[in-house]
Design an enzyme around this catalytic site. Structure first.
Site, PDB file in Angstrom:
ATOM      1  N   GLU A 167       0.785  -1.235   0.000  1.00  0.00           N
ATOM      2  CA  GLU A 167       0.000   0.000   0.000  1.00  0.00           C
ATOM      3  C   GLU A 167       0.819   1.288   0.000  1.00  0.00           C
ATOM      4  OE1 GLU A 167       0.261  -2.165   2.654  1.00  0.00           O
ATOM      5  OE2 GLU A 167       0.315  -1.074   4.554  1.00  0.00           O
ATOM      6  N   GLU A 214      -5.695  -2.388  -0.388  1.00  0.00           N
ATOM      7  CA  GLU A 214      -4.556  -1.462  -0.477  1.00  0.00           C
ATOM      8  C   GLU A 214      -5.051  -0.015  -0.531  1.00  0.00           C
ATOM      9  OE1 GLU A 214      -2.063  -3.014   0.314  1.00  0.00           O
ATOM     10  OE2 GLU A 214      -2.653  -5.024  -0.324  1.00  0.00           O
ATOM     11  N   HIS A 226      -6.027   1.181   2.891  1.00  0.00           N
ATOM     12  CA  HIS A 226      -4.862   1.482   3.732  1.00  0.00           C
ATOM     13  C   HIS A 226      -4.489   2.963   3.677  1.00  0.00           C
ATOM     14  CE1 HIS A 226      -3.268  -2.034   5.675  1.00  0.00           C
ATOM     15  NE2 HIS A 226      -2.997  -2.714   4.586  1.00  0.00           N
TER      16      HIS A 226
HETATM   17  N1  B3K Z   1       1.203  -4.337   4.099  1.00  0.00           N
HETATM   18  C1  B3K Z   1       1.519  -5.287   3.057  1.00  0.00           C
HETATM   19  C2  B3K Z   1       2.223  -6.499   3.549  1.00  0.00           C
HETATM   20  C3  B3K Z   1       3.682  -6.307   3.746  1.00  0.00           C
HETATM   21  C4  B3K Z   1       4.378  -7.609   4.030  1.00  0.00           C
HETATM   22  C5  B3K Z   1       5.800  -7.387   4.416  1.00  0.00           C
HETATM   23  N2  B3K Z   1       6.551  -8.610   4.531  1.00  0.00           N
HETATM   24  C6  B3K Z   1       0.308  -5.693   2.282  1.00  0.00           C
HETATM   25  C7  B3K Z   1      -0.993  -5.505   2.935  1.00  0.00           C
HETATM   26  O1  B3K Z   1      -1.299  -6.068   3.958  1.00  0.00           O
HETATM   27  O2  B3K Z   1      -1.764  -4.749   2.426  1.00  0.00           O
HETATM   28 ZN    ZN Z   2      -2.842  -4.781   4.502  1.00  0.00          ZN
END
Ligand code: B3K
Ligand code: ZN
Length: 867
Positions: free
Chosen positions: A265, A299, A302
């Site tokens: 994101e 995403e 987020h």
């Molecule tokens: N925030 C990212 C995931 C990151 C993983 C790092 N090893 C995707 C998500 O949850 O939207």
């Molecule tokens: Zn996420």
């Protein structure tokens, strides 16, 4: 194998400096990259040394306020740069480092994927790009200049708005990006390469014109319409439901082939695994289209739950992930079917999160310590985290919950927050009109700290004279590694009584806060007690322990007005059937009753939206059954699944054949229309093919060359268990048709690896050598190795050959890509639940893995498996 030191939540201290602004200059060359950064630093605790993180960086120069540092002014080892003497007032540190993204196979930091350079910084990848504190509570305003060859990298992207474009000599150019929203380093992103752009527009509720851009490889442009439409739906939904708008003038999504997970994101520059962008009805299944829509939404959501309000430290990961999963679940429910979405989510929770909770890697939604943070991107943090938020909404009701969300956003926008901040904000919002909260908040917070799936045991007494059913409930959470004693939690338990004519009286919400609780439900006086519909909509993520006779399950299945409970009743019966068959003690009465109930449902289907029916007919997952068997015998369970599928095909053949005729009309409708019919077709094919219906096998074979990927894959799934020529023919057709599309070919790899055959292990070894197998693409690795672990008879061969093979492969993957390898190592997490013979051979495989030089990520998982 050496384990890394633990990081503890209790040790949290804010960083000794503030870092309000960063200017980054990224100079891309054909065999290396030079990154210079100017960090504006303000000491918070003057006198403390400056410590920054850096991995695989070659320092070229360091300067403070333009005075170069000499080698004796700093030390740089074990990933830490320490400068003991820094000014007590604001100063500027300039760093210049050289890095090699072209040989970075970890897919963390800056790395090459094909001809493209892209980044993945969450959680701790930025330290592989530049020297930086690299912690989520350090928020800065970023300005990023990227310079590269114009011919190889015409597209240069970073976060925020493009503010300047320059030509640098004959064939070089540079673009400068400015992001006005302060953000931590994990949200930084950069992409450089030769990409094609698909452009669209969105106008927000307050009139902001946003340019939406999707960036894909040449030739992939025709497969982007679904992703773009999904993005617009997400933007619209967040405005209408949460009153949250997009805050910049551009939103970019880049599709990348080599990516460790689904998507990321990064502020205004989402980077996606290409399999979650490129899709239409011909190239993706209905389920994949829905998943893409939900990940695009996740995403996008987020941007508020994660980016505008971020996490203070990585122990707070569920603050953004649990909340964002909850938001994307609600989005999908609103766009499609609330009931079906809930059923899908519960099935997934039971088969993944409950399984995690029952094994050696069990951990709370908010862990107290970790070694490698990448190991904590788990179903517990994500899906159990989402369940906690859902329970808050159930306890408070949707309106009070939304008031809480408003307080949360208003109070913490622009900051790095904690899960306590979140829960308090929800409580404050919910009580802002003076109403009491209605439950003990501190007890509720235990959900964050206590691992394991609670068991809710239920007893009841029926009083035929008064028509009252007294229900006694008892909660207990079994011990998990490192947490022997558990405390009672706040459980919202939605209940109702169900008679022949459906629900009797109103639904009751029992808020259980102690170990025991009791409630009396009012029914109609009479000798037959009504059926108890409990944990309606799956109101809490628990195991229910309740003896329900066959008649009661059938009654719920027939007349409960909660679709989740109808489904759950069918699941309970199917679990009984499968377990009994696996124990070689079939239950003919339950089997006959279940078949009859399913038959009635199939016959009652009138060609409407068949998603409910498809969900109702689906069998429980293997992991759920494993949780109910002791010791677990995977081969017997697999046999039971196959035999029961065949039996259903035989017993239900007449109605399944009519169902096939009825659903044919849905084959060509455009998603989401027709998806229920297609799901039912695939199911009927599978059961009838298992029962040996050769005409069905031929029909399925034809679908492999047809226009619908859902039907093609449904057909392959039906043919896959059959060791027949049609299967090989179908797989060859699929391969020939899609061999130039890596995203689709991964599905072929996965099916090929999971197909039962006497030489399955040999076949998998061949697949790893296949010219179109890409050992650097996590998707391909997961397809072949994940496919193999789903090949129950081969992976679980009692001579241990499957386990040893996986141990070898995990060690090999680990040397290139620790994040992908450590996830795979969890395939051994059921070890302790098997019988002695199987345990012994699996342990040997785990020991074999433990004896290899492992990354900190994989070492942490293996250590948990061996303790
Ligand atoms: N925030 C990212 C995931 C990151 C993983 C790092 N090893 C995707 C998500 O949850 O939207
Ligand atoms: Zn996420």
């Amino acid at each position: 194998m050496t384990a890394a030191a633990s990081i503890r939540l209790a040790d949290y201290t804010p960083w000794a400096f503030e870092l309000p602004a960063i200017a980054l200059n990224v100079n891309i060359h054909s065999d290396h990259v030079v990154v210079t950064s100017r960090l504006s630093l303000e000491p918070r605790r003057p006198g403390e040394p400056l410590v920054l993180c850096g991995i695989d960086l070659a320092i070229e120069s360091l300067a403070i306020d333009q005075t170069p540092l000499q080698s004796e002014d700093y030390s740089f080892n074990d990933g830490r740069l320490t400068i003991p003497d820094v000014p007590g007032q604001p100063f500027v540190l300039e760093t210049c480092c050289r890095l090699d993204p072209y040989s970075n196979s970890s897919l963390e930091g800056l790395y090459a994927s094909g001809g493209l350079l892209s980044t993945q910084c969450e959680a701790e990848g930025f330290r592989r790009i530049s020297l930086h504190p690299d912690r989520p509570d350090v928020l800065s305003r970023w300005q990023v200049r990227i310079e590269a060859n114009r011919s190889s990298c015409p597209v240069l992207l970073s976060n925020g708005n493009a503010v300047r474009e320059e030509s640098v000599g004959a064939d070089r150019h540079a673009v400068t990006w400015d992001d006005p929203f302060p953000k931590p380093s994990y949200l930084f992103a950069l992409v450089a390469g030769d990409l094609r752009e698909i452009r669209d527009h969105y106008t927000t509720a307050s009139g902001r014109q946003v340019t939406l851009r999707l960036h894909v490889e040449e030739g992939d442009e025709p497969f982007t319409a679904h992703a773009m439409a999904s993005l617009k739906r997400s933007m619209q939904w967040d405005e209408s439901v949460y009153n949250l708008e997009y805050d910049l003038d551009e939103y970019n999504i880049v599709a990348v082939r080599h990516f460790n997970m689904g998507a990321m994101e990064n502020k205004s520059l989402n980077i996606f695994n290409s399999k979650l962008v490129l899709a239409d009805a011909e190239t993706a299944t209905d389920a994949e289209l829905e998943r893409i829509e939900s990940v695009i939404a996740h995403e996008y959501f987020h941007n508020w739950s994660g980016n505008r309000i971020t996490c203070r430290d990585w122990f707070q990961l569920s603050l953004k992930e649990g909340l964002t999963v909850f938001r994307d679940q609600c989005f999908t429910a609103a766009l499609h079917s609330e009931a079906v979405k809930r059923i899908e989510d519960v099935a997934m929770l039971r088969n993944t999160q409950f399984r995690e909770d029952a094994g050696p890697t069990a951990h709370p939604v908010k862990p107290a310590e970790y070694q490698a943070i990448d190991n904590f991107y788990t179903t517990t943090i994500y899906e159990k985290g989402a369940e906690l938020i859902r329970m808050l909404r159930t306890l408070l009701g949707p309106e009070r919950f939304m008031k809480g969300m408003e307080v949360y956003v208003q109070r913490f926008d622009g900051t790095a927050a904690t899960t306590e901040d979140f829960v308090q904000a929800i409580a404050d919002g919910a009580t802002s009109q003076g109403e009491p909260l209605g439950f003990d908040l501190d007890r509720f917070k235990r959900w964050y700290h206590q691992a394991g799936t609670p068991e809710l045991s239920i007893d009841r007494q029926w009083n035929p004279e008064s028509g009252e059913l007294t229900v006694d409930l008892h909660q207990a959470t079994p011990p998990t590694p490192g947490q022997a004693d558990k405390q009672p939690l706040v459980l919202p338990v939605a209940m109702a009584l169900v008679g022949k004519q459906g629900r009797v009286g109103e639904e009751q919400l029992l808020v259980m806060e102690a170990e025991r609780a009791s409630i009396t439900l009012q029914g109609q006086p009479g000798d037959t007690p009504p059926a108890l519909s409990v944990l309606r909509r799956f109101s809490a993520p628990v195991h229910v322990r309740l003896e329900q006779p066959l008649e009661e399950c059938l009654q719920l299945l027939a007349s409960d007005d909660d679709p989740f409970c109808r489904w759950d009743a069918a699941q309970r019966l199917a679990r009984q059937v499968l377990l009994a068959r696996a124990e070689n003690q079939p239950k003919p009465a339950v089997e006959a009753a279940l078949i009859q109930a399913l038959d009635q449902r199939i016959c009652a289907y009138d060609g409407g939206d068949g998603m409910d029916l498809a969900a109702l007919l689906a069998l429980p997952g293997m992991a759920e059954l494993e949780a109910l068997q002791s010791p677990v015998d995977p081969l017997a369970l697999d046999q039971a699944f196959r035999a029961w599928t065949q039996e259903m095909g035989v017993q239900l053949q007449t109605s399944l054949r009519s169902l096939l005729e009825l659903t044919r009309a849905d084959w060509t409708l455009a998603w989401p229309a027709g998806q229920g019919g297609r799901a039912l077709t695939a199911l009927a094919w599978r059961w009838l093919a298992a029962a040996g219906h050769t005409t069905v096998q031929a029909e399925a074979l034809a679908a492999v060359s047809g226009p619908s990927m859902t039907l093609a894959r449904g057909a392959l799934r039906a043919l896959l268990p059959l060791e027949r020529a049609e299967r090989e023919q179908a797989m060859a057709l699929f391969y020939e048709r899609w061999k130039d599309k890596p995203v689709i070919l991964d599905a072929w790899f996965a099916m090929e690896a999971s197909a039962p055959r006497s030489n399955a292990l040999e076949r998998v070894q061949q697949l790893l050598e296949h010219p179109r197998f890409d050992p650097l693409a996590p998707n391909s690795l997961r397809a072949v190795l994940g496919g193999f672990t789903a090949n129950v008879q081969a992976f679980h061969a009692i001579d241990g050959s499957g386990y040893r093979f996986m141990a070898e492969q995990i060690a090999a993957v680990d040397s290139r890509n620790p994040i992908t390898a450590s996830r795979m190592a969890k395939v051994f997490s059921r070890c302790a639940s098997y019988g002695p013979e199987r345990q012994k051979v699996m342990r040997e495989a785990i020991d074999q893995l433990a004896s290899k030089p492992l990354s900190a990520n994989t070492a942490e998982v293996v250590q948990l498996l061996t303790t």
